[in-house]
Structure formats: C-alpha cells, structure tokens
Design a protein around this motif. Structure first.
Motif, PDB file in Angstrom:
ATOM      1  N   PRO A 198      43.455  22.779   3.459  1.00  0.00           N
ATOM      2  CA  PRO A 198      42.228  22.625   2.662  1.00  0.00           C
ATOM      3  C   PRO A 198      40.998  23.156   3.392  1.00  0.00           C
ATOM      4  CG  PRO A 198      43.453  20.543   2.848  1.00  0.00           C
ATOM      5  CD  PRO A 198      44.012  21.478   3.864  1.00  0.00           C
ATOM      6  N   ILE A 199      40.174  23.893   2.676  1.00  0.00           N
ATOM      7  CA  ILE A 199      38.950  24.429   3.265  1.00  0.00           C
ATOM      8  C   ILE A 199      38.062  23.305   3.772  1.00  0.00           C
ATOM      9  CG2 ILE A 199      36.787  25.629   2.726  1.00  0.00           C
ATOM     10  CD1 ILE A 199      38.403  27.390   0.799  1.00  0.00           C
ATOM     11  N   ASP A 200      37.915  22.260   2.981  1.00  0.00           N
ATOM     12  CA  ASP A 200      37.024  21.152   3.312  1.00  0.00           C
ATOM     13  C   ASP A 200      37.765  19.835   3.144  1.00  0.00           C
ATOM     14  OD1 ASP A 200      34.870  19.000   2.541  1.00  0.00           O
ATOM     15  OD2 ASP A 200      33.729  20.636   3.448  1.00  0.00           O
ATOM     16  N   ALA A 201      37.586  18.950   4.119  1.00  0.00           N
ATOM     17  CA  ALA A 201      38.329  17.691   4.133  1.00  0.00           C
ATOM     18  C   ALA A 201      37.927  16.770   2.988  1.00  0.00           C
ATOM     19  CB  ALA A 201      38.110  16.973   5.468  1.00  0.00           C
ATOM     20  N   VAL A 202      36.723  16.928   2.466  1.00  0.00           N
ATOM     21  CA  VAL A 202      36.234  16.061   1.390  1.00  0.00           C
ATOM     22  C   VAL A 202      36.199  16.793   0.051  1.00  0.00           C
ATOM     23  CG1 VAL A 202      34.278  14.684   0.581  1.00  0.00           C
ATOM     24  CG2 VAL A 202      34.900  14.668   3.011  1.00  0.00           C
ATOM     25  N   ALA A 203      35.667  18.004   0.053  1.00  0.00           N
ATOM     26  CA  ALA A 203      35.456  18.731  -1.198  1.00  0.00           C
ATOM     27  C   ALA A 203      36.753  19.089  -1.905  1.00  0.00           C
ATOM     28  CB  ALA A 203      34.632  19.993  -0.939  1.00  0.00           C
ATOM     29  N   MET A 204      37.847  19.230  -1.156  1.00  0.00           N
ATOM     30  CA  MET A 204      39.132  19.571  -1.783  1.00  0.00           C
ATOM     31  C   MET A 204      39.913  18.346  -2.237  1.00  0.00           C
ATOM     32  SD  MET A 204      39.489  22.736  -2.244  1.00  0.00           S
ATOM     33  CE  MET A 204      41.186  22.602  -2.793  1.00  0.00           C
ATOM     34  N   ALA A 205      39.393  17.160  -1.984  1.00  0.00           N
ATOM     35  CA  ALA A 205      40.119  15.939  -2.345  1.00  0.00           C
ATOM     36  C   ALA A 205      40.404  15.831  -3.843  1.00  0.00           C
ATOM     37  CB  ALA A 205      39.358  14.707  -1.842  1.00  0.00           C
ATOM     38  N   PRO A 206      39.446  16.107  -4.734  1.00  0.00           N
ATOM     39  CA  PRO A 206      39.741  15.982  -6.166  1.00  0.00           C
ATOM     40  C   PRO A 206      40.885  16.873  -6.638  1.00  0.00           C
ATOM     41  CG  PRO A 206      37.372  16.059  -5.807  1.00  0.00           C
ATOM     42  CD  PRO A 206      38.019  16.402  -4.496  1.00  0.00           C
ATOM     43  N   ALA A 207      40.932  18.105  -6.147  1.00  0.00           N
ATOM     44  CA  ALA A 207      41.999  19.021  -6.571  1.00  0.00           C
ATOM     45  C   ALA A 207      43.360  18.537  -6.092  1.00  0.00           C
ATOM     46  CB  ALA A 207      41.722  20.429  -6.046  1.00  0.00           C
ATOM     47  N   LEU A 208      43.401  18.044  -4.862  1.00  0.00           N
ATOM     48  CA  LEU A 208      44.682  17.570  -4.343  1.00  0.00           C
ATOM     49  C   LEU A 208      45.081  16.256  -4.993  1.00  0.00           C
ATOM     50  CD1 LEU A 208      44.677  18.588  -0.575  1.00  0.00           C
ATOM     51  CD2 LEU A 208      45.252  19.877  -2.631  1.00  0.00           C
TER      52      LEU A 208
END
Length: 315
Positions: A93-103
C-alpha cells in the motif's frame, strides 16, 4: 445464497472443496498484485520476484498494476481487481492510512489480502503482512552510526514518503538507537525527500547550504535518496559516510566502490516469494499463514557485501 457462493468461489477455497484438487478451477488462480510505483527500482524487483514465484508454482496468472505513487490510482486498481473477481490480492500500500478503505472493501468482498513491504492500518481481516522489520532496519542504521562514530556525531536524516509505513518505521528505528544518547548524537537536520533521488539531492544541497559546518554522517530511508545525497557530497568535495536502505544493485556497487558507506538489506525478493507461497497455500489448501511475518534487515558494508540478495545483479 448466490452472492455467498460467488464470494466463496472468488476465495478459491469453496471451489477446491467442491471440485477436488485435480480440477482446473481448483488449481488455476488469478492473483492481483499492486506496487506503489514502478518508478522505483525496488518495486520493479519485488514485482519481478512475485512473477517468478508464481511461474515456479504454476497455475497462477497475475493481474499486475502500478499505483504510480498515487493513492487514487492504487485504490482504483484494487476496486477493478475486486470487480473482476480475483482469487486474492498481494499489495504494497502506498499509504498506511489512505489505502485502508480500499483494502477493507477487498476484505468485505471475500478477497484474501496479503500486504508486503508496506502495511496498512485499521483493516481487520487482512490475511497477513509480510515484510521487513523496518524498525530493526532503522536501528541497524543507528547502530552503524554509533560504530562509525563512538564519540558522537552530527547527523542529517533524509526521511521517506510521509504516511508510508517504511518511512515511519525506519525513522523510528534510527531514533530508537540515537535518542537515548542525545548528548552525543545530534540530528542537525531532518527532512523528507519522498524516497526520490532528485529530491534527495536537492534536499541535501539545501540542508548543507544552511549548516554552519558539514555533518558527520547522512542517513537516508532508502538508497535513491542516499545516492542523490552522495552526488551532492561528491560535487561539493565533502567526504562523509552516507548510509542508505534497500540494497539496490546500484547502491551495492557504490558500497563496493567506496561511495556509500552502507545500505540496509531487507530481502525484498524473499518478501515477494513468501507472499505468493502463503497466498497459494491459503487458496488451494485453506491453510492460513501467520498474520505477521517479518524478515530481519541487516547492514551491508564492504565487509559483508556477499550477504546481499541482489549482489548478482551488480555490474
């Protein structure tokens, strides 16, 4: 009921139990892979190792995507993989927080997710994270500084992309070692250069111009920034140790030839191969991997360069 069966079929586990291990459907898998950016040689290598391991195992096709260092792009790639109904997703993930919704969306759609190299925060149901212990990698950098300068040192710290877990953890590791000896080890400048070589050079140039005297050592959260810093140091006739991270072939050549003082080996190929093995074993046999699998990084200097994973690629 139909939707439930569809989700189970996507996971591959239901298909295997229904049709038996000899069926094509039970064996053939499509796994989506997503790297932050193929603009970084490190991630090109990780992707290559994912493909090599998938070919070695057999019966696996990869849906490959490049996040182009943009969270919206990587999010869209994940959503496309979910819609296509892939068997699983291996992602850095590019960003530990910003990619959370997609995952979280992938997990909720019954797509098994393994994160590699970079983790994500706050997503229950991630199958596993496989990576290097980046805190220990940062500590290896800090310990090497202590070894090189037992009486103390002034340090320039080039930090990685804000929000990315490796940048956070590597910085934490360096500080874990040196903050307890703050009377001897002083950070005279700390600034992000976003894991990029050109920024590493420009940030280093600006930092050096603003200091009253040259620092004793430069530590960087990846090799690209370290090599950018080395270029500036050489142009200005400054001879100080510069420590990178990632053990890229170019960095290893620099260590060998007396440019960089060291780099940190985090075994990215080992991370990729382990991820494909773990995902395949889960999809075909239903065996869950350990939720956290971390490889321990080591500092590579001239003395132990033979231990580097990618030494065979050095020109």
């Amino acid at each position: 009921m139909v939707n439930k069966l569809k989700k189970l079929l996507v996971s591959g586990v239901f298909a295997a139990s229904l049709l038996g291990s000899g069926s094509a459907l039970a064996q053939d898998l499509e796994i989506a892979t997503s790297m932050p950016s193929f603009g970084f040689p490190f991630f090109v290598h990780m992707q290559k190792e994912l493909e090599t391991e998938a070919n070695a195992i057999g019966g696996i096709s990869l849906m490959v995507s490049d996040g182009q260092n943009q969270t919206p792009k990587q999010t869209g790639d994940v959503e496309a993989a979910i819609i296509k109904g892939v068997s699983g997703l291996i992602i850095s993930p590019i960003d530990a927080v910003a990619m959370a919704p997609a995952l979280q969306q992938a997990v909720d759609s019954s797509v098994p997710v393994i994160t590699i190299d970079r983790r994500v925060e706050g997503v229950p149901g991630i199958l596993a994270h496989i990576g290097a212990d980046n805190v220990k990698g940062g500590e290896a950098q800090g310990n090497l500084i202590v070894k090189l300068f037992p009486d103390g040192a002034t340090i320039v710290n080039l930090q990685g992309q804000p929000g990315s877990s490796p940048a956070i953890d590597r910085n934490k590791g360096v500080h874990n070692v040196l903050d307890g000896m703050s009377d001897k080890y002083k950070f005279v400048a700390e600034q992000t250069a976003n894991f990029a070589r050109e920024e590493g050079a420009s940030v280093t140039e600006a930092i050096l111009a603003g200091l009253d005297s040259k620092p004793d050592v430069i530590v960087a959260a990846n090799d690209d920034m370290a090599l950018g810093a080395l270029q500036v140091a050489q142009e200005q006739g400054i001879n100080i140790p510069i420590i990178g991270f990632d053990a890229l072939p170019e960095a290893l050549a620099s260590v060998r030839d007396g440019g960089l003082a060291a780099t940190i080996e985090q075994f990215p190929g080992g991370q990729s191969r382990t991820a494909v093995q773990a995902m395949t074993k889960f999809l075909r046999e239903g065996t869950k991997p350990e939720p956290l699998i971390l490889l321990t990084p080591i500092a590579i200097t001239k003395d132990n360069i033979a231990e580097a994973e990618r030494l065979g690629e050095v020109q």
